[in-house]
Design a protein around this motif. Sequence first.
Motif, mmCIF file in Angstrom:
data_model
loop_
_atom_site.group_PDB
_atom_site.id
_atom_site.type_symbol
_atom_site.label_atom_id
_atom_site.label_comp_id
_atom_site.label_asym_id
_atom_site.label_seq_id
_atom_site.Cartn_x
_atom_site.Cartn_y
_atom_site.Cartn_z
ATOM 1 N N ALA A 25 -1.088 77.809 -62.513
ATOM 2 C CA ALA A 25 -0.121 77.555 -63.769
ATOM 3 C C ALA A 25 0.375 76.116 -63.466
ATOM 4 N N VAL A 26 1.215 75.801 -62.247
ATOM 5 C CA VAL A 26 1.921 74.408 -62.099
ATOM 6 C C VAL A 26 0.950 73.120 -62.515
ATOM 7 N N GLU A 27 -0.271 73.086 -61.929
ATOM 8 C CA GLU A 27 -1.235 72.012 -62.175
ATOM 9 C C GLU A 27 -1.522 71.850 -63.555
ATOM 10 N N SER A 56 9.406 72.143 -66.825
ATOM 11 C CA SER A 56 10.709 72.070 -66.313
ATOM 12 C C SER A 56 11.408 72.449 -65.113
ATOM 13 N N GLU A 57 10.542 73.762 -64.716
ATOM 14 C CA GLU A 57 10.996 74.293 -63.567
ATOM 15 C C GLU A 57 10.355 73.978 -62.326
ATOM 16 N N THR A 58 9.175 72.926 -62.463
ATOM 17 C CA THR A 58 8.529 72.557 -61.216
ATOM 18 C C THR A 58 8.457 70.927 -61.549
ATOM 19 N N ARG A 84 3.840 79.550 -54.474
ATOM 20 C CA ARG A 84 4.657 80.603 -55.180
ATOM 21 C C ARG A 84 4.752 80.719 -56.585
ATOM 22 N N CYS A 85 4.947 79.642 -57.116
ATOM 23 C CA CYS A 85 5.290 79.544 -58.819
ATOM 24 C C CYS A 85 4.184 79.888 -59.282
ATOM 25 N N ASP A 86 2.840 79.475 -58.710
ATOM 26 C CA ASP A 86 1.493 79.817 -59.372
ATOM 27 C C ASP A 86 1.284 81.303 -59.304
ATOM 28 N N GLN A 92 0.797 85.674 -66.782
ATOM 29 C CA GLN A 92 1.266 85.235 -68.048
ATOM 30 C C GLN A 92 0.469 83.984 -68.428
ATOM 31 N N PHE A 93 0.076 83.098 -67.482
ATOM 32 C CA PHE A 93 -0.245 81.571 -67.932
ATOM 33 C C PHE A 93 -1.759 81.865 -68.124
ATOM 34 N N ARG A 94 -2.637 82.963 -67.476
ATOM 35 C CA ARG A 94 -3.649 83.070 -67.774
ATOM 36 C C ARG A 94 -3.862 83.503 -69.279
ATOM 37 N N ALA A 95 -2.917 84.577 -69.636
ATOM 38 C CA ALA A 95 -3.056 85.008 -71.010
ATOM 39 C C ALA A 95 -2.674 83.895 -71.935
ATOM 40 N N THR A 96 -1.703 83.150 -71.611
ATOM 41 C CA THR A 96 -1.519 81.858 -72.485
ATOM 42 C C THR A 96 -2.720 80.960 -72.631
ATOM 43 N N CYS A 97 -3.612 80.837 -71.581
ATOM 44 C CA CYS A 97 -5.094 80.007 -71.649
ATOM 45 C C CYS A 97 -5.804 80.745 -72.391
ATOM 46 N N GLU A 98 -5.905 81.944 -72.406
ATOM 47 C CA GLU A 98 -6.772 82.866 -73.165
ATOM 48 C C GLU A 98 -6.487 82.594 -74.761
ATOM 49 N N ARG A 99 -5.377 82.565 -74.976
ATOM 50 C CA ARG A 99 -4.795 82.380 -76.479
ATOM 51 C C ARG A 99 -5.009 80.874 -76.927
ATOM 52 N N ILE A 100 -4.791 79.929 -75.925
ATOM 53 C CA ILE A 100 -5.167 78.630 -76.376
ATOM 54 C C ILE A 100 -7.014 78.649 -76.487
ATOM 55 N N GLN A 101 -7.720 79.055 -75.795
ATOM 56 C CA GLN A 101 -8.938 79.187 -75.782
ATOM 57 C C GLN A 101 -9.530 79.788 -77.314
ATOM 58 N N SER A 102 -8.740 81.075 -77.512
ATOM 59 C CA SER A 102 -9.055 81.571 -79.052
ATOM 60 C C SER A 102 -8.691 80.700 -80.223
#
Length: 107
Positions: A25-27, A56-58, A84-86, A92-102
């Motif tokens: 997620a961070v990268e 912002s957090e990273t 740790r952040c990843d 949650q970030f994987r789900a975000t990326c799945e929505r981006i793909q859709s």
Amino acid sequence: MEITDTQLAKVRQIAQTVVEGDMGAVEAAYLLLPILRRFSGLVTQDDLNFVIAIGSETDDLPLGPVRELWDPNVLIEKDREIARCDELWKDQFRATCERIQSRLLPS
């Protein structure tokens, strides 16, 4: 200004790489933020806010070419923080990326 095919392909590729588990997620947030800020219509406001929050957090963590300027001993600790952040945001970030793909399916 409209998004270029190259930028769109980059967003799709980053999202796919996250979904496949090959990028954290961070990268990914670091790579996506400049494009998503400029073309915020590519994602929902909630997803954009989440990517911005990760950035912002990273923002104190060494990512990209700047890593070459950091002391290797310090990088060890910073890499632990990235991991740790990843782990914290992985699902949650994987789900975000799945929505981006859709949203970005080729028309």
